[in-house]
Design a protein around this motif. Structure first.
Motif, short mmCIF file in Angstrom:
data_model
loop_
_atom_site.label_atom_id
_atom_site.label_comp_id
_atom_site.label_asym_id
_atom_site.label_seq_id
_atom_site.Cartn_x
_atom_site.Cartn_y
_atom_site.Cartn_z
N LEU A 1 5.81 1.25 11.10
CA LEU A 1 4.76 2.19 11.52
C LEU A 1 3.40 1.49 11.61
CD1 LEU A 1 5.79 5.35 9.50
CD2 LEU A 1 5.51 5.26 11.99
N LEU A 2 3.06 0.71 10.60
CA LEU A 2 1.77 0.02 10.60
C LEU A 2 1.70 -0.96 11.77
CD1 LEU A 2 -0.99 -0.49 9.33
CD2 LEU A 2 0.13 -2.12 7.77
N ASN A 3 2.77 -1.72 12.00
CA ASN A 3 2.78 -2.66 13.13
C ASN A 3 2.61 -1.93 14.45
OD1 ASN A 3 3.05 -5.00 11.60
ND2 ASN A 3 5.27 -4.89 11.60
N ALA A 4 3.31 -0.81 14.62
CA ALA A 4 3.20 -0.04 15.87
C ALA A 4 1.79 0.53 16.03
CB ALA A 4 4.24 1.08 15.89
N ALA A 5 1.19 0.98 14.92
CA ALA A 5 -0.17 1.51 14.99
C ALA A 5 -1.15 0.41 15.42
CB ALA A 5 -0.58 2.09 13.63
N VAL A 6 -1.03 -0.77 14.83
CA VAL A 6 -1.91 -1.88 15.19
C VAL A 6 -1.67 -2.29 16.64
CG1 VAL A 6 -2.43 -4.32 14.74
CG2 VAL A 6 -2.24 -2.71 12.84
N ALA B 1 -0.40 -6.24 3.75
CA ALA B 1 -0.35 -6.40 5.20
C ALA B 1 -1.67 -6.93 5.76
CB ALA B 1 -0.02 -5.06 5.86
N GLY B 2 -2.64 -7.20 4.90
CA GLY B 2 -3.90 -7.77 5.34
C GLY B 2 -5.01 -6.77 5.58
N VAL B 3 -4.80 -5.51 5.23
CA VAL B 3 -5.84 -4.49 5.37
C VAL B 3 -6.49 -4.35 3.99
CG1 VAL B 3 -6.36 -2.15 6.17
CG2 VAL B 3 -4.35 -3.34 7.07
N ALA B 4 -7.70 -4.86 3.84
CA ALA B 4 -8.30 -5.03 2.52
C ALA B 4 -9.54 -4.16 2.33
CB ALA B 4 -8.68 -6.49 2.33
N PRO B 5 -9.83 -3.80 1.06
CA PRO B 5 -11.04 -3.02 0.78
C PRO B 5 -12.29 -3.79 1.20
CG PRO B 5 -9.63 -3.17 -1.17
CD PRO B 5 -9.07 -4.10 -0.14
N LEU C 1 -12.38 14.11 -4.07
CA LEU C 1 -11.40 13.03 -4.04
C LEU C 1 -12.11 11.76 -3.59
CD1 LEU C 1 -8.43 12.08 -4.17
CD2 LEU C 1 -8.27 12.68 -1.73
N ARG C 2 -12.12 10.76 -4.44
CA ARG C 2 -12.72 9.46 -4.11
C ARG C 2 -11.74 8.68 -3.24
NH1 ARG C 2 -16.93 6.10 -6.44
NH2 ARG C 2 -17.97 8.12 -6.22
N GLU C 3 -12.24 8.22 -2.08
CA GLU C 3 -11.44 7.40 -1.19
C GLU C 3 -12.14 6.06 -1.00
OE1 GLU C 3 -9.27 10.46 1.84
OE2 GLU C 3 -11.38 10.03 2.26
N VAL C 4 -11.33 5.01 -0.87
CA VAL C 4 -11.86 3.68 -0.58
C VAL C 4 -11.47 3.29 0.83
CG1 VAL C 4 -11.88 2.92 -2.99
CG2 VAL C 4 -9.83 2.54 -1.59
N ARG C 5 -12.31 2.49 1.47
CA ARG C 5 -12.04 2.07 2.84
C ARG C 5 -11.41 0.68 2.85
NH1 ARG C 5 -16.96 2.05 6.86
NH2 ARG C 5 -17.41 0.12 5.75
N LEU C 6 -10.36 0.55 3.65
CA LEU C 6 -9.71 -0.72 3.86
C LEU C 6 -9.85 -1.09 5.33
CD1 LEU C 6 -8.13 0.84 1.46
CD2 LEU C 6 -6.57 -1.05 1.64
#
Length: 180
Positions: free
Chosen positions: A114-119, A148-152, A168-173
């Motif tokens: 799914l991640l590969n298809a999204a990218v 997968a290389g998606v980092a904060p 809800l605390r969310e962090v960005r990657l």
């Protein structure tokens, strides 16, 4: 005679309106499984299969933009995962809006597919970066994305949870998307 049981075909494809009920059930089950210790019970109770189904049906029938896409991972005929992507307010930057896999179908490569298809879909639409907002307490998703290389990148936000006073605390990657 072999004792190996054949595994069903695994694939990722663009979601169809007829997938909305399966997507709704899957997302409700996954979120209840993943966030039962994070989200207040009254918020979880609102996250029903019917709510998610209606949302998916509406967005698949009339996407918010031409760039928004929903993808599903399948095992045979069964929908076992989903991802959704869309643009951000910044040119060239796409967002991974949802990425989830049925808890009973995890660790079989569906999330990676799914991640590969999204990218790949973002790349095909000339995006150069992908972003995702993940609950700070969701170690499993964060670890998966980081592998997968998606980092904060240090950014965070506090999201309101409907009528709940909790946030809800969310962090960005983030990750760059390289054109091949």
């Amino acid at each position: 005679m072999s004792d190996v049981t054949p595994t069903p075909d695994a694939a990722v494809r663009t979601a169809r309106v007829t997938d909305a009920p399966d997507m709704g059930v899957l997302q409700a089950q996954a979120w209840h499984h993943d966030y039962s210790g994070t989200l207040p019970q009254d918020v979880l109770a609102e996250l029903s299969p019917d709510l998610f189904t209606a949302t998916w049906q509406a967005s698949l029938q009339d996407p918010p933009s031409t760039v928004h896409r929903a993808l599903v991972a399948t095992e045979g005929d069964r929908v076992v995962g989903l991802a959704a992507i869309g643009p951000t307010d910044e040119p060239g930057v796409g967002e991974l809006l949802v990425l989830t896999v049925d808890p009973s179908a995890r660790r079989r490569g569906h999330g990676s597919r799914l991640l590969n298809a999204a990218v790949d879909t973002l790349r095909a639409n000339d995006f150069r970066e992908i972003r995702a907002w993940v609950p700070a307490t969701d170690e499993q998703t964060r670890t998966f994305l980081q592998a997968a290389g998606v980092a904060p990148d240090g950014a965070f936000r506090d999201r309101e949870l409907g009528s709940s006073p909790d946030l809800l605390r969310e962090v960005r990657l983030v990750a760059g998307i390289v054109n091949e």
